[in-house]
Design a protein around this motif. Structure first.
Motif, PDB file in Angstrom:
ATOM      1  N   LYS A 236      44.796  34.295  38.930  1.00 56.97           N
ATOM      2  CA  LYS A 236      45.420  34.455  37.616  1.00 56.97           C
ATOM      3  C   LYS A 236      45.056  35.801  36.996  1.00 56.97           C
ATOM      4  O   LYS A 236      45.649  36.210  36.005  1.00 56.97           O
ATOM      5  CB  LYS A 236      44.949  33.346  36.667  1.00 56.97           C
ATOM      6  CG  LYS A 236      45.199  31.924  37.137  1.00 56.97           C
ATOM      7  CD  LYS A 236      44.550  30.963  36.147  1.00 56.97           C
ATOM      8  CE  LYS A 236      44.515  29.542  36.667  1.00 56.97           C
ATOM      9  NZ  LYS A 236      43.745  28.645  35.754  1.00 56.97           N
ATOM     10  N   ALA A 237      44.067  36.468  37.567  1.00 53.57           N
ATOM     11  CA  ALA A 237      43.508  37.684  36.962  1.00 53.57           C
ATOM     12  C   ALA A 237      44.495  38.840  36.981  1.00 53.57           C
ATOM     13  O   ALA A 237      45.372  38.932  37.843  1.00 53.57           O
ATOM     14  CB  ALA A 237      42.229  38.086  37.686  1.00 53.57           C
ATOM     15  N   ASP A 238      44.331  39.739  36.009  1.00 56.16           N
ATOM     16  CA  ASP A 238      45.103  40.980  35.978  1.00 56.16           C
ATOM     17  C   ASP A 238      44.365  42.081  36.742  1.00 56.16           C
ATOM     18  O   ASP A 238      44.985  42.993  37.281  1.00 56.16           O
ATOM     19  CB  ASP A 238      45.308  41.428  34.525  1.00 56.16           C
ATOM     20  CG  ASP A 238      46.092  40.391  33.725  1.00 56.16           C
ATOM     21  OD1 ASP A 238      47.253  40.128  34.079  1.00 56.16           O
ATOM     22  OD2 ASP A 238      45.517  39.833  32.770  1.00 56.16           O
ATOM     23  N   GLU A 239      43.030  41.963  36.772  1.00 56.18           N
ATOM     24  CA  GLU A 239      42.226  43.008  37.390  1.00 56.18           C
ATOM     25  C   GLU A 239      40.910  42.392  37.867  1.00 56.18           C
ATOM     26  O   GLU A 239      40.350  41.509  37.217  1.00 56.18           O
ATOM     27  CB  GLU A 239      41.954  44.116  36.368  1.00 56.18           C
ATOM     28  CG  GLU A 239      41.455  45.406  36.935  1.00 56.18           C
ATOM     29  CD  GLU A 239      41.555  46.568  35.939  1.00 56.18           C
ATOM     30  OE1 GLU A 239      40.739  47.499  36.064  1.00 56.18           O
ATOM     31  OE2 GLU A 239      42.443  46.541  35.053  1.00 56.18           O
ATOM     32  N   LEU A 240      40.434  42.871  39.010  1.00 50.98           N
ATOM     33  CA  LEU A 240      39.128  42.490  39.534  1.00 50.98           C
ATOM     34  C   LEU A 240      38.408  43.768  39.953  1.00 50.98           C
ATOM     35  O   LEU A 240      39.031  44.660  40.533  1.00 50.98           O
ATOM     36  CB  LEU A 240      39.251  41.576  40.758  1.00 50.98           C
ATOM     37  CG  LEU A 240      39.865  40.189  40.594  1.00 50.98           C
ATOM     38  CD1 LEU A 240      40.055  39.537  41.957  1.00 50.98           C
ATOM     39  CD2 LEU A 240      38.992  39.313  39.715  1.00 50.98           C
ATOM     40  N   PHE A 241      37.124  43.866  39.654  1.00 49.61           N
ATOM     41  CA  PHE A 241      36.380  45.012  40.173  1.00 49.61           C
ATOM     42  C   PHE A 241      34.924  44.653  40.418  1.00 49.61           C
ATOM     43  O   PHE A 241      34.388  43.684  39.887  1.00 49.61           O
ATOM     44  CB  PHE A 241      36.521  46.252  39.290  1.00 49.61           C
ATOM     45  CG  PHE A 241      36.066  46.104  37.860  1.00 49.61           C
ATOM     46  CD1 PHE A 241      34.723  46.243  37.516  1.00 49.61           C
ATOM     47  CD2 PHE A 241      36.987  45.869  36.846  1.00 49.61           C
ATOM     48  CE1 PHE A 241      34.302  46.141  36.209  1.00 49.61           C
ATOM     49  CE2 PHE A 241      36.574  45.744  35.521  1.00 49.61           C
ATOM     50  CZ  PHE A 241      35.230  45.881  35.196  1.00 49.61           C
ATOM     51  N   ILE A 242      34.309  45.478  41.261  1.00 50.44           N
ATOM     52  CA  ILE A 242      32.936  45.307  41.722  1.00 50.44           C
ATOM     53  C   ILE A 242      32.078  46.390  41.083  1.00 50.44           C
ATOM     54  O   ILE A 242      32.542  47.523  40.887  1.00 50.44           O
ATOM     55  CB  ILE A 242      32.891  45.462  43.254  1.00 50.44           C
ATOM     56  CG1 ILE A 242      33.700  44.356  43.929  1.00 50.44           C
ATOM     57  CG2 ILE A 242      31.474  45.512  43.773  1.00 50.44           C
ATOM     58  CD1 ILE A 242      34.064  44.677  45.375  1.00 50.44           C
ATOM     59  N   THR A 243      30.823  46.067  40.777  1.00 47.03           N
ATOM     60  CA  THR A 243      29.920  47.081  40.236  1.00 47.03           C
ATOM     61  C   THR A 243      28.605  47.109  41.005  1.00 47.03           C
ATOM     62  O   THR A 243      28.060  46.077  41.372  1.00 47.03           O
ATOM     63  CB  THR A 243      29.604  46.826  38.750  1.00 47.03           C
ATOM     64  OG1 THR A 243      28.902  45.581  38.612  1.00 47.03           O
ATOM     65  CG2 THR A 243      30.873  46.782  37.917  1.00 47.03           C
ATOM     66  N   ASN A 244      28.118  48.305  41.289  1.00 50.40           N
ATOM     67  CA  ASN A 244      26.737  48.505  41.740  1.00 50.40           C
ATOM     68  C   ASN A 244      26.324  49.927  41.400  1.00 50.40           C
ATOM     69  O   ASN A 244      27.171  50.776  41.091  1.00 50.40           O
ATOM     70  CB  ASN A 244      26.546  48.172  43.232  1.00 50.40           C
ATOM     71  CG  ASN A 244      27.277  49.110  44.159  1.00 50.40           C
ATOM     72  OD1 ASN A 244      27.165  50.335  44.062  1.00 50.40           O
ATOM     73  ND2 ASN A 244      28.042  48.555  45.096  1.00 50.40           N
ATOM     74  N   VAL A 245      25.037  50.201  41.439  1.00 46.10           N
ATOM     75  CA  VAL A 245      24.513  51.481  40.960  1.00 46.10           C
ATOM     76  C   VAL A 245      24.974  52.656  41.814  1.00 46.10           C
ATOM     77  O   VAL A 245      25.212  53.744  41.292  1.00 46.10           O
ATOM     78  CB  VAL A 245      22.971  51.419  40.880  1.00 46.10           C
ATOM     79  CG1 VAL A 245      22.362  52.810  40.877  1.00 46.10           C
ATOM     80  CG2 VAL A 245      22.548  50.676  39.633  1.00 46.10           C
ATOM     81  N   ILE A 246      25.104  52.456  43.110  1.00 46.17           N
ATOM     82  CA  ILE A 246      25.471  53.572  43.982  1.00 46.17           C
ATOM     83  C   ILE A 246      26.949  53.916  43.845  1.00 46.17           C
ATOM     84  O   ILE A 246      27.305  55.082  43.645  1.00 46.17           O
ATOM     85  CB  ILE A 246      25.127  53.252  45.451  1.00 46.17           C
ATOM     86  CG1 ILE A 246      23.618  52.963  45.598  1.00 46.17           C
ATOM     87  CG2 ILE A 246      25.532  54.418  46.355  1.00 46.17           C
ATOM     88  CD1 ILE A 246      22.705  54.060  45.129  1.00 46.17           C
ATOM     89  N   LYS A 247      27.816  52.943  43.923  1.00 47.19           N
ATOM     90  CA  LYS A 247      29.256  53.179  43.853  1.00 47.19           C
ATOM     91  C   LYS A 247      29.746  53.313  42.416  1.00 47.19           C
ATOM     92  O   LYS A 247      30.675  54.060  42.130  1.00 47.19           O
ATOM     93  CB  LYS A 247      29.997  52.030  44.556  1.00 47.19           C
ATOM     94  CG  LYS A 247      31.517  52.112  44.477  1.00 47.19           C
ATOM     95  CD  LYS A 247      32.050  53.348  45.195  1.00 47.19           C
ATOM     96  CE  LYS A 247      33.567  53.429  45.080  1.00 47.19           C
ATOM     97  NZ  LYS A 247      34.087  54.678  45.661  1.00 47.19           N
ATOM     98  N   GLY A 248      29.131  52.581  41.503  1.00 45.32           N
ATOM     99  CA  GLY A 248      29.620  52.540  40.127  1.00 45.32           C
ATOM    100  C   GLY A 248      30.578  51.380  39.976  1.00 45.32           C
ATOM    101  O   GLY A 248      30.169  50.239  39.759  1.00 45.32           O
TER     102      GLY A 248
END
Length: 279
Positions: A236-248
């Motif tokens: 159902k989401a419009d956007e999904l994203f991943i976070t970590n310190v190296i990639k941002g």
């Protein structure tokens, strides 16, 4: 004497025979990003490491201050000529001795560094596909929120992703809720609500997760919440994203048959780079 790969050698010839990180996963670690001879989010990394050591009842040396932590990392970075842009990992492990019950709680540490190409965060404009990993589940407990060297779920999940042509996998907890991905935390945009699982769901208490929560709350058009995410919510989401310190931030562009926009992820990367420059 020990048998190492079919050869009988002296026990002293292999330093791993008594190493507790190797034998029992009795270690915690932090991975930091260095830009222009500065450790990003130094305080957050240091206090998370101290908290992790306390959770697993390691003895914290008196000299292991935040200044010492910073000094030791930057000393190695300088020695390896990686001050412009690099990553460093510090692993703290309980010293040799004992079986499950250690002989004492004193520690040693190891730091190693590798070069990074960019001195700022950016988003690669490419397809990034994920799916669920359901062979094993993360438990909803305090140990799941810290960075120990027991990462077998992440390893087997990475093998599964590689075998199935995926860029990453989404991990679930024992309640079958979304927790995180193989290399970081996950955020979901649903309308104007930006949602990420709370630490109580078993996700890593990520340093970049913390920064993104702070930055996103500055956007008046977003309602930022920490609440459980069902796998059914993902489509159902419009956007999904991943976070970590190296990639941002790494946007997810495809989950099963659903594709996603990357607008909020792009805005947050800009805000993140501005914050780094100011600080």
């Amino acid at each position: 004497m020990i048998n190492f790969n079919g050869t009988i050698v002296s026990q002293d010839a292999n330093i791993l025979t008594q190493n507790r990180a190797f034998l029992y996963g009795d270690a915690v670690f932090e991975t930091v990003k260095i830009i222009n001879n500065r450790i990003l989010f130094l305080e957050d990394h240091y206090f998370r490491l101290m908290s992790s050591m306390r959770v697993i009842r390691m003895e914290i040396p008196m000299n292991f201050t935040m200044e010492y932590f910073e000094e030791q990392i930057l000393l190695l970075v300088k020695n390896n000529a990686l001050s412009a842009s690099s990553r460093a990992r510090i692993t703290v492990y309980r010293n040799d001795g004992g079986y499950y019950l250690p002989k004492n709680n004193s520690v040693s540490f190891l730091i190693h560094t590798t070069a990074l190409e960019n001195t700022s965060y950016s988003i690669e404009q490419k397809e990034y596909e994920v799916d669920l990993y359901k062979d094993f589940y993360i438990t909803k407990q305090l140990l799941s929120s810290i960075k120990t060297t027991n990462k077998i779920i992440n390893i087997t999940g990475s093998i599964y992703a590689n075998e199935n042509g995926l860029d990453n996998c989404i991990l679930l907890n024992d309640s079958k809720n979304v927790v995180e991905v193989l290399q970081g935390n996950i955020f979901m945009l649903l309308g104007n609500r930006l949602i990420t699982p709370p630490v109580s769901e078993g996700c890593l208490n990520g340093v970049m997760r913390k920064q993104i929560l702070v930055l996103a709350k500055k956007n008046d058009h977003l309602e930022v919440v920490e609440e459980a995410i069902s796998p059914f919510d993902l489509q159902k989401a419009d956007e999904l994203f991943i976070t970590n310190v190296i990639k941002g931030i790494q946007p997810i562009t495809k989950y099963r048959k659903k594709t996603f926009t990357t607008n909020v992820a792009n805005q947050l990367v800009q805000m993140l780079n501005e914050m780094i420059r100011v600080n």
